[in-house]
Design an enzyme around this catalytic site. Structure first.
Site, PDB file in Angstrom:
ATOM      1  CE  LYS A  76      -3.786   2.252   2.510  1.00 11.88           C
ATOM      2  NZ  LYS A  76      -4.673   2.325   3.812  1.00 11.88           N
ATOM      3  CE  LYS A 111      -6.392   1.940  -0.633  1.00 13.75           C
ATOM      4  NZ  LYS A 111      -7.445   1.637   0.329  1.00 13.75           N
TER       5      LYS A 111
END
Length: 325
Positions: free
Chosen positions: A198, A250
């Site tokens: 992330k 992400k």
């Protein structure tokens, strides 16, 4: 040209192209992120995410039924507490009567037998400083103190009906801590969707509106640096060793190389999150007539699948599933 030099033969008709397509895009491969907000009697549109809303409990149930009927693979729920209910440790996140856990129970009651219910196991929506963890006296995020809170969140979410817990805070050791906590409580069937890679990104902006973020500063000390690629594989190695059932990248759009790296090495399913900024950019360009909306949405999702995602979290999950069906 010889007869061996004409790959266009297999592009000539829609039927031929369908026959030899290397990547598929199906409703089951799409997961819908949803927001449920405390104190709402009706849904409230999010201005920077046209077509996406903070839900009331009733509208959450209705939207979930529609999504499942369209064939989506799952639902990822985020909770939005009242501002006055936020505090330094995100107390509401682990309360069984907190907004996120009430929302999870509503989804479990409404569609729990027919889809996969996922929970955001992170504190940022619930803290008055907007960070993903507990702060130390010097204002930095205390990694190990935060892990204790994640375990408390995880147990509440599992009890509320979540099938998968999305460990999204990027604390070191978060997957292992949550797995040990779940197992010790007898929740061995509850899975972990690890936010393995992330990245700190400028494209999260609309999401901050969606969850009413109270963020002060930024998250660069714990989210990954956009400059780094090998680091993602280190995170993957750690998360797999700690017991991740699924791993995720992400954002998706600017990190397709990372997604391919993870997909090449992972021994478990791989997900990717098409985040709010990606949604907002395509939506804004389409509203101005600069791009074909439907074509751009489907192409963007297909590109994420082609890069290696087994499934994609996208705010277009329901709409795209209708098209694909």
């Amino acid at each position: 040209m010889t007869g061996m030099d004409r790959p266009r033969r297999l592009r000539r008709t829609p039927a031929l192209r369908r026959l030899v397509a290397e990547t598929s895009l199906e409703p089951r491969q799409l997961v819908l992120p949803m927001f449920v907000a405390d104190g709402l009697d009706e849904p409230k549109e999010i201005s920077s995410l046209p077509g996406v809303a903070q839900h009331s409990m009733d509208s959450l149930r209705k939207a979930a039924v529609e999504a499942v009927a369209a064939g989506v693979g799952g639902l990822m729920l985020f909770g939005v507490p009242r501002p006055e209910d936020k505090d330094g440790i995100g107390s509401q996140a682990s309360e069984l009567d907190g907004i996120l856990n009430r929302g999870l129970r509503a989804l479990s009651e409404e569609v729990g037998d027919s889809t996969v219910i996922m929970a955001d196991t992170c504190l940022d929506e619930f803290t008055d400083h907007g960070h993903c963890g507990v702060l130390s006296a010097d204002g930095s995020v205390d990694n190990d103190a935060t892990l204790h809170r994640y375990v408390e969140m995880a147990l509440a979410q599992a009890a509320s009906g979540a099938d998968l817990l999305g460990t999204s805070g990027m604390m070191d050791g978060q997957v292992g801590a949550v797995r040990r906590g779940l197992d010790a409580a007898g929740r061995t069937d509850t899975g972990i969707l690890a936010y393995t890679a992330k990245y700190s990104s400028a494209f999260y902006g609309p999401f901050r509106e969606a969850v009413g973020s109270s963020l002060q500063g930024d998250r660069r000390t714990y989210q990954q640096d956009a400059a780094n690629r090998r680091e993602a594989l280190h995170e993957l190695e750690l998360d797999l060793a700690e017991g991740a059932d699924i791993v995720m990248v992400k954002p998706a759009m600017s990190y397709l190389d990372i997604l391919r790296d993870i997909a090449n090495e992972s021994t478990v399913p791989v997900a990717a999150y098409q985040i709010s900024g990606e949604y907002a950019m395509i939506s804004a360009a389409a509203e101005r007539g600069w791009i074909d909306r439907r074509g751009a949405i489907l192409e963007s999702l297909l590109g994420i699948r082609r890069a290696g995602a087994d499934f994609v979290l996208t705010y277009w999950a329901t709409e795209a599933s209708h098209w694909l069906s």
